[in-house]
Design a protein around this motif. Structure first.
Motif, short mmCIF file in Angstrom:
data_model
loop_
_atom_site.label_atom_id
_atom_site.label_comp_id
_atom_site.label_asym_id
_atom_site.label_seq_id
_atom_site.Cartn_x
_atom_site.Cartn_y
_atom_site.Cartn_z
N ARG A 632 4.62 -8.07 -2.26
CA ARG A 632 5.38 -6.97 -2.85
C ARG A 632 4.46 -5.79 -3.13
O ARG A 632 4.87 -4.64 -3.03
CB ARG A 632 6.04 -7.44 -4.12
N GLN A 635 4.38 -3.23 -0.53
CA GLN A 635 5.52 -2.31 -0.46
C GLN A 635 5.56 -1.48 -1.73
O GLN A 635 6.56 -1.46 -2.43
CB GLN A 635 6.81 -3.10 -0.29
N GLY A 636 4.44 -0.82 -2.06
CA GLY A 636 4.36 -0.15 -3.35
C GLY A 636 5.11 1.16 -3.40
O GLY A 636 5.23 1.76 -4.45
N GLY A 637 5.59 1.60 -2.28
CA GLY A 637 6.27 2.89 -2.27
C GLY A 637 5.29 4.05 -2.21
O GLY A 637 5.69 5.21 -2.22
N TYR A 638 3.99 3.77 -2.17
CA TYR A 638 3.01 4.85 -2.11
C TYR A 638 2.67 5.13 -0.65
O TYR A 638 2.12 4.26 0.05
CB TYR A 638 1.74 4.47 -2.86
N ALA A 639 3.00 6.34 -0.21
CA ALA A 639 2.82 6.66 1.20
C ALA A 639 1.38 6.47 1.63
O ALA A 639 1.10 6.07 2.76
CB ALA A 639 3.28 8.10 1.47
N ARG A 640 0.41 6.73 0.70
CA ARG A 640 -0.99 6.65 1.10
C ARG A 640 -1.40 5.21 1.42
O ARG A 640 -2.22 4.96 2.28
CB ARG A 640 -1.87 7.22 -0.01
N ALA A 643 -0.25 4.55 4.86
CA ALA A 643 -1.17 5.16 5.83
C ALA A 643 -2.41 4.29 5.97
O ALA A 643 -2.89 4.04 7.09
CB ALA A 643 -1.54 6.57 5.37
N ALA A 644 -2.90 3.81 4.83
CA ALA A 644 -4.10 2.97 4.88
C ALA A 644 -3.81 1.70 5.68
O ALA A 644 -4.65 1.23 6.46
CB ALA A 644 -4.54 2.62 3.47
N VAL A 647 -3.98 2.53 9.29
CA VAL A 647 -5.37 2.70 9.73
C VAL A 647 -6.04 1.34 9.88
O VAL A 647 -6.71 1.06 10.89
CB VAL A 647 -6.13 3.57 8.71
#
Lengths: 659, 102
Positions: A632, A635-640, A643-644, A647
């Motif tokens: 879970r 799926q933190g809702g943090y776009a960064r 992105a990580a 990558v």
């Protein structure tokens, strides 16, 4: 004059763009009428002028080709916006623009009070433009563009009154069923391109004739795929189910798209690609058999319909069945001749039916009509002329000449024969029977209560009367372009089409034999008319008793439902598909995992019930919960973080590739 | 004229790409994230141009033109999103938009 060819489809297209982009509120009613009908009228005028020049001074090779610009240039494939004017595309363009103009003119009055007036004309103009692209295209991809364009505008116009759910359903049905054929057509294009290396129609036909052996597998496959496309668009067996439901659209739409022009696109395609079909005798036979079967089945279904437009829809299927029969027998020009006359009389019948429907406040049921002869004299006379032409009453109607030519060619062609001819003859009898059932039911007899209640009736104005009269004249007179040997011998249309379409393969029939066949066709039509008079005017009570008898009503219901094809498709295709979709929605793997793993597992747990084992299960549960928490966090809702993740994934993939 | 070696161009592109990527990952301000994305796109474009120059082919520059167009489209959408975000949350922090948290 010829360089102006591109304007014929461009004018309706421009009008469509103006109407669609400016929308309802910004354009006054009159401007919409002038743009909508005027653009098609201008296009018709241009077609007539170009046609006159074509007749007076034919271009070299009896064809004029125009490339506007390069459309696709990729790899070895090079396609332009290529237009080609020859006798076949000229004939088709004339019908599309001229009948199209009359129907647009009719619509300016018929649709005047509709809130979607602007949208209606936008879609109609889009249709005309797409249809013209279809018939003028010189390569199959451009033809396909027009093919899809008419499908789109047909969809938009069937669902024109989209607030009623049934109409939207009919529109989707038409779109999806024809899509089946379109897909086959597209696969056919791939096959043609991969084996002949071009999609330009003329080199394609020469290449096929030079490179393919008659009856070879590739020729048969290509022709069969093209036939499947034609069958879908032209509502022939087994893809005919969409056409009766397509009557949900406004009546002018039914007249233009679902009678006169679009549904004959399949006929045009086969005639245009005749060289490929000639190389596949098996597919030719299939075409003829499909045509014969459709014309009989649809004729019987038309006999029991109550909705006047559905009668005409089944009649359209049946008449296009005649055209397919002719194509299958190799009588290309006879099919185009029947397309020519059919466009006039069927458009006339639909427009006449529209007058009646409008007068009775959108009631389509012929059993609610009756005795309308005196109350709607113009509609009566024009509808009667259309019905006479449809049922091919001898000598005086255009329909007689075209249907007679088809029947004659079917008998004499080596690909046809007496069996197919008999099917066509029975169809001719059925045609007269079903259409005069409508005539007698609607115009004769005592006025029904509905008719009496609707008094005074809405009478057609001048913009409805002109198209009716012009089409009535053509429904009678359009046959003079091709008279048989026994009656004047004027094969003008066949001669005109001969640079494009080879003549029908006739097996040396004598004039006496031709007259005999003509007599049979005329007798079948007249006998059908007499039967209709007997059943529906002279002894209606007897007919009603026949229809109410158990056998009669069972047969009637079967025919009424169009031979149960809808139910067959519902059971064999739609329901399994819906079931599959539902399974997928609920995730079939979840379901399987639940049934195969989780439930037996839980049952095992209940069965064992010892402390130790309980603890093992508790530990498993705790591990699962911890894993869920860990997952879970991803799926933190943090776009960064996402992105990580991307990558990290990319780095792992690259590392795997490098190492 | 001496050619700049391909490796130099590629190393510069890699450095730019890594800088941009770091920016995307560590910045919270949406404007800076967009800027960093542009840096990454240009790094890719530089690699194309360098490769095109190495093999004397126009393809590299053509692809750079494509990248420019894509970047312009991306920025227009990104700025529209940024405006919406500003109006809705009165901040430009990307971490404030975490309503999809599982």
């Amino acid at each position: 004059m010829f360089p102006l060819l591109w304007l014929i489809p461009a004018i309706p297209l421009a009008s469509f763009l103006v109407l669609a982009l400016l929308g309802d509120r910004r354009l006054p009613h009159a401007v919409t009428s002038w743009l909508g009908a005027g653009s098609v009228g201008l296009s018709a005028l241009l077609t007539i002028l170009i046609g006159a020049q074509f007749l007076a001074a034919p271009p070299a090779g009896s064809a004029y080709a125009q490339t506007l610009w390069t459309w696709i240039d990729s790899g070895g494939l090079r396609l332009g916006i290529d237009l080609r004017l020859d006798s076949l595309s000229l004939t088709m363009s004339f019908v599309v623009t001229f009948v199209g103009f009359l129907i647009h003119l009719y619509s300016t009055e018929y649709m005047a009070s509709d809130p979607g007036y602007n949208r209606f004309f936008a879609c109609m103009n889009l249709f005309v433009a797409a249809m013209l692209v279809l018939v003028l295209a010189d390569n199959l991809v451009l033809l396909y563009l027009g093919w899809e364009g008419v499908g789109l505008s047909s969809y938009l116009l069937i669902g024109f009154w989209y607030r009623e759910e049934a109409n939207g359903h009919a529109a989707r049905k038409a779109f999806l069923v024809t899509r089946v054929g379109d897909t086959a057509f597209a696969v056919g294009l791939f096959l043609l391109y991969s084996s002949l290396g071009t999609l330009q129609i003329q080199p394609l036909m020469q290449g096929a004739a030079a490179g393919w052996a008659p009856g070879s597998a590739v020729a048969t496959a290509a022709a069969a795929l093209l036939l499947a496309g034609a069958v879908g668009k032209s509502a022939q067996l087994p893809l005919q189910v969409w056409l009766p439901d397509a009557m949900a659209g406004p009546t002018p739409v039914s007249a233009l798209i679902h009678a006169a022009t679009m549904v004959t696109a399949g006929v045009y395609l086969i005639a245009r690609m005749h060289a490929v079909f000639s190389l596949a005798p098996a597919v030719m036979l299939a075409t003829a058999v499909i045509g014969a079967a459709t014309l009989l089945l649809a004729g019987m279904s038309a006999l029991v319909q109550r909705d006047i437009k559905r009668v005409l829809a089944y009649s359209t299927m049946s008449q296009i069945g005649y055209m397919f029969l002719a194509l299958g027998a190799g009588a290309w020009s006879a099919a185009i001749f029947h397309f020519w006359t059919h466009a006039f009389f069927k458009a006339l019948l639909f427009l006449g039916a529209g007058v009646l429907i409008a007068a009775l406040e959108e009631d389509h049921d012929i059993f609610h009509m009756g005795g309308l002869r005196k109350r709607q004299p113009l509609a009566f006379w024009t509808f009667l002329i259309g019905a006479a032409s449809l049922s091919a009453l001898p000598l005086v109607t255009a329909g007689f000449y075209s249907k007679d030519k088809i029947l004659f060619d079917v008998w004499t062609s080596p690909a046809g024969g007496p069996v197919l001819w008999v099917a066509g003859l029975i169809g001719a009898l059925l045609t007269a029977l079903y259409i005069f059932r409508v005539v007698f039911r609607v115009f004769f007899g005592a006025p029904s209560s509905k008719v009496l209640a609707a008094s005074p009736m809405r009478q057609p104005g001048i913009r409805i009367a002109i198209p009716l009269v012009v089409l009535a004249v053509l429904a009678v007179g359009a046959g003079i372009v091709e008279l048989p040997e026994t009656l004047g011998n004027v094969p003008a249309l066949s001669n005109f089409l001969s640079p494009v379409l080879p003549p029908a393969p006739a097996a040396g029939a004598t004039i006496g034999f031709e007259a005999f066949l003509e007599f049979d066709a005329a007798a079948a039509a007249l006998f059908g008319l007499a039967l209709a008079w007997w059943f529906f005017l002279h002894r209606p009570a007897w007919t009603a008793k026949l229809a109410d008898s158990s056998a009669g009503s069972a047969l009637g219901r079967f025919w009424f439902a169009g031979w149960g094809f809808d139910r067959l498709y519902e059971r064999s295709i739609i329901q399994p598909y819906v079931l599959l979709a539902r399974l997928n929605k609920n995730d079939v793997f979840d379901w399987l995992a639940d049934r195969l793993v989780a439930r037996p597992y839980a049952a095992l747990g209940r069965f064992v019930r010892s402390d130790f084992i309980d603890r093992v299960f508790a530990a498993i549960a705790a591990i699962n919960a911890a894993a869920a928490r860990a997952l879970r966090a991803l799926q933190g809702g943090y776009a960064r973080w996402y992105a990580a993740g991307i990558v990290a994934g990319a780095i792992i993939l690259i590392a795997m590739a490098v190492l | 004229m001496t050619q700049i070696p391909l490796e130099h161009g590629l190393i510069l592109a890699a450095v730019l790409f890594a800088l941009g990527l770091t920016g995307v990952l560590v910045r919270r301000n949406l404007i800076f994230i967009l800027l960093s994305l542009e840096v990454m796109l240009n790094a890719a474009g530089l690699a194309f141009v360098a490769a095109g120059s190495r093999w004397q082919q126009p393809d590299g520059q053509i692809l750079f033109l494509f990248i420019l167009v894509v970047a312009a489209a991306e920025v227009s959408i990104g700025l529209a999103l940024l405006l919406l975000l500003q109006r809705r949350t009165a901040s430009l922090s990307i971490d404030d938009v975490s309503g999809m948290r599982g």
